[in-house]
Design a protein around this motif. Structure first.
Motif, short mmCIF file in Angstrom:
data_model
loop_
_atom_site.label_atom_id
_atom_site.label_comp_id
_atom_site.label_asym_id
_atom_site.label_seq_id
_atom_site.Cartn_x
_atom_site.Cartn_y
_atom_site.Cartn_z
N LEU A 195 0.84 -1.19 0.00
CA LEU A 195 0.00 0.00 0.00
C LEU A 195 0.88 1.24 0.00
O LEU A 195 1.76 1.38 0.86
CB LEU A 195 -0.91 0.01 1.23
N PRO A 196 0.68 2.17 -0.92
CA PRO A 196 1.48 3.39 -0.94
C PRO A 196 1.16 4.27 0.27
O PRO A 196 0.08 4.16 0.88
CB PRO A 196 1.08 4.07 -2.25
N GLU A 197 2.10 5.16 0.59
CA GLU A 197 1.93 6.01 1.78
C GLU A 197 0.68 6.88 1.67
O GLU A 197 -0.01 7.11 2.66
CB GLU A 197 3.17 6.91 1.96
N ALA A 198 0.37 7.36 0.46
CA ALA A 198 -0.82 8.21 0.30
C ALA A 198 -2.09 7.45 0.63
O ALA A 198 -3.07 8.03 1.12
CB ALA A 198 -0.87 8.74 -1.14
N GLN A 199 -2.11 6.15 0.36
CA GLN A 199 -3.29 5.36 0.67
C GLN A 199 -3.34 5.00 2.14
O GLN A 199 -4.40 5.02 2.76
CB GLN A 199 -3.31 4.08 -0.18
N LEU A 200 -2.18 4.69 2.75
CA LEU A 200 -2.15 4.41 4.18
C LEU A 200 -2.63 5.62 4.98
O LEU A 200 -3.28 5.49 6.01
CB LEU A 200 -0.72 4.04 4.61
N ASP A 201 -2.32 6.82 4.47
CA ASP A 201 -2.69 8.05 5.16
C ASP A 201 -4.20 8.25 5.18
O ASP A 201 -4.71 9.04 5.98
CB ASP A 201 -2.02 9.24 4.46
N ARG A 202 -4.94 7.54 4.31
CA ARG A 202 -6.39 7.66 4.27
C ARG A 202 -7.06 6.87 5.41
O ARG A 202 -8.23 7.09 5.71
CB ARG A 202 -6.94 7.16 2.94
N PHE A 203 -6.33 5.94 6.01
CA PHE A 203 -6.90 5.16 7.09
C PHE A 203 -6.76 5.93 8.40
O PHE A 203 -5.66 6.33 8.78
CB PHE A 203 -6.23 3.79 7.20
N LEU A 204 -7.86 6.11 9.10
CA LEU A 204 -7.84 6.88 10.33
C LEU A 204 -7.06 6.14 11.41
O LEU A 204 -6.31 6.76 12.18
CB LEU A 204 -9.28 7.12 10.79
N VAL A 205 -7.23 4.82 11.48
CA VAL A 205 -6.65 4.03 12.57
C VAL A 205 -6.07 2.75 12.01
O VAL A 205 -6.64 2.16 11.07
CB VAL A 205 -7.74 3.69 13.63
N ARG A 206 -4.96 2.31 12.56
CA ARG A 206 -4.44 0.97 12.29
C ARG A 206 -4.37 0.22 13.61
O ARG A 206 -3.84 0.73 14.59
CB ARG A 206 -3.05 1.01 11.66
N THR A 207 -4.89 -0.99 13.62
CA THR A 207 -4.86 -1.79 14.84
C THR A 207 -4.79 -3.26 14.47
O THR A 207 -4.70 -3.62 13.29
CB THR A 207 -6.09 -1.50 15.72
N SER A 208 -4.84 -4.12 15.47
CA SER A 208 -4.77 -5.55 15.26
C SER A 208 -5.62 -6.24 16.32
O SER A 208 -5.56 -5.88 17.50
CB SER A 208 -3.31 -6.02 15.36
N LEU A 209 -6.42 -7.21 15.90
CA LEU A 209 -7.22 -7.96 16.85
C LEU A 209 -6.36 -8.91 17.66
O LEU A 209 -6.53 -9.06 18.87
CB LEU A 209 -8.32 -8.75 16.13
N GLY A 210 -5.41 -9.56 17.00
CA GLY A 210 -4.55 -10.52 17.69
C GLY A 210 -5.32 -11.76 18.11
O GLY A 210 -6.52 -11.91 17.85
N TYR A 211 -4.62 -12.66 18.76
CA TYR A 211 -5.25 -13.89 19.23
C TYR A 211 -5.82 -13.67 20.64
O TYR A 211 -5.21 -12.97 21.46
CB TYR A 211 -4.25 -15.05 19.26
N PRO A 212 -6.98 -14.24 20.94
CA PRO A 212 -7.56 -14.07 22.28
C PRO A 212 -6.76 -14.83 23.33
O PRO A 212 -6.00 -15.75 23.01
CB PRO A 212 -8.98 -14.65 22.12
N ASP A 213 -6.97 -14.46 24.59
CA ASP A 213 -6.31 -15.19 25.67
C ASP A 213 -6.97 -16.56 25.84
O ASP A 213 -7.95 -16.90 25.16
CB ASP A 213 -6.34 -14.39 26.98
N ARG A 214 -6.44 -17.37 26.77
CA ARG A 214 -6.92 -18.75 26.89
C ARG A 214 -8.38 -18.82 27.31
O ARG A 214 -9.15 -19.64 26.80
CB ARG A 214 -6.05 -19.52 27.89
N THR A 215 -8.78 -17.94 28.24
CA THR A 215 -10.17 -17.97 28.71
C THR A 215 -11.13 -17.69 27.56
O THR A 215 -12.13 -18.39 27.37
CB THR A 215 -10.37 -16.93 29.82
N ALA A 216 -10.82 -16.65 26.75
CA ALA A 216 -11.67 -16.32 25.61
C ALA A 216 -11.63 -17.42 24.56
O ALA A 216 -12.64 -17.73 23.93
CB ALA A 216 -11.24 -14.99 25.00
#
Length: 317
Positions: free
Chosen positions: A163-184
């Motif tokens: 993804l070019p920088e100009a397109q990345l700049d259009r995303f307000l937030v970047r995050t990651s769900l990741g794997y849940p803990d053992r209980t979840a």
């Protein structure tokens, strides 16, 4: 924003987070960030491995706001018209009829966006920024609320288009769900059905639009604005960055901080709102110096270092 409106906003936002978290277990922080982006009328980039609940997240959000949900699997042969829609000649009426594409929805999951060609990726830019698409010189609004949740696999890069920088700049937030803990994880394994089907709506799409308009009225003091400006400038001056955050990044940080403040029942932004959002809002907008990248530095480390070196305001402007 009146005290009654602040209380309604905070209660509704908390209910949305709780409702979505019933389907996406063990990911309260990412869920809150995605909902913050939706109310701020922005878009989200999820960097996750397959099987972490990205589709469930999109379906849960659309169910919670009485909206619609569409999913596009981005592939190298996907065309721009497959995303935005196409105009087709109708023999019966002898006119051209527009057939809307999957972007005409409330929540759009753009799965593995970096697998499509740059031309197809760019088909999303207009609708992400302007809220409408233009086909054959005709403009078609997609409606409100509208949020794109784009995903990309951070591990497997074979056959992908960066993804070019100009397109990345259009995303307000970047995050990651990741794997849940053992209980979840145990709770997920114990279930035998799609959890999103059991969700009830918390608010209507009109209610989300009202929340977005209320968030724009949240007060941001001049001292907080100066703090945001110093953070953005700090990312540009850091010796490990080749390209720092733009003014759009600062605007994005203020938009998200307004929603965070309203979600806490406040009609004003405090420096802690900015500090809490700096990494997910700014980190993906930075480009590292090649030498720093080679040595294993990350943009998250740069933003955290800038936060530590930039004192927050202690008094109003």
């Amino acid at each position: 924003m009146t005290p009654e409106q602040s209380a309604w906003f905070a209660e509704t936002f908390t209910s949305l987070v709780t409702n979505v978290s019933r389907a996406v277990l063990g990911a309260d922080r990412p869920v809150r960030l995605v909902l913050t982006a939706m109310v701020a009328e922005g878009h989200v980039l999820l960097e996750d491995a397959p099987g972490t609940g990205k589709t469930s997240l999109a379906k849960a959000i659309s169910a919670s706001v009485q909206g619609t949900h569409q999913r596009i699997q981005f592939t190298p042969d996907l065309l721009p018209s497959d995303v935005t829609g196409v105009t087709i000649w109708d023999q019966g009426t002898r006119t051209f009829q527009f057939h809307p594409g999957p972007v005409f929805t409330s929540v759009l999951l753009a799965d593995e966006i970096n697998r499509a060609s740059p031309k197809t990726q760019s088909a999303l830019l207009e609708v992400m920024e302007e809220g409408h698409v233009t086909v054959d010189r005709d403009t078609h609004p997609v409606g409100r609320p509208f949020v794109v949740i784009a995903t990309q696999n951070p591990i497997e890069q074979a056959g992908t288009y960066r993804l070019p920088e100009a397109q990345l700049d259009r995303f307000l937030v970047r995050t990651s769900l990741g794997y849940p803990d053992r209980t979840a994880t145990v709770e997920i394994l114990a279930g035998n059905r799609d959890r999103t089907t059991a969700l009830d709506a918390v608010v209507t799409t009109a209610g989300v639009v009202e929340m977005a308009e209320l968030a724009q009225t949240v007060h941001v003091d001049g001292a907080v604005l100066d703090y945001v400006a110093r953070l953005v400038e700090g990312t540009r001056e850091d010796p490990q960055t080749a390209l720092g955050a733009s003014v759009r990044g600062g605007l994005a940080l203020v938009r998200c901080a307004r929603v965070t403040a309203a979600a806490a029942g406040r009609a004003y932004v405090i420096p802690d709102d900015v500090k809490d959002l700096a990494v997910p809002v700014l980190a993906h907008r930075l480009v590292l110096d090649p030498e720093a990248d080679f040595l294993g530095a990350t943009t998250t480390q740069v933003v955290e270092r800038v936060l530590s070196a930039t004192p927050p305001p202690v008094a109003r402007a």
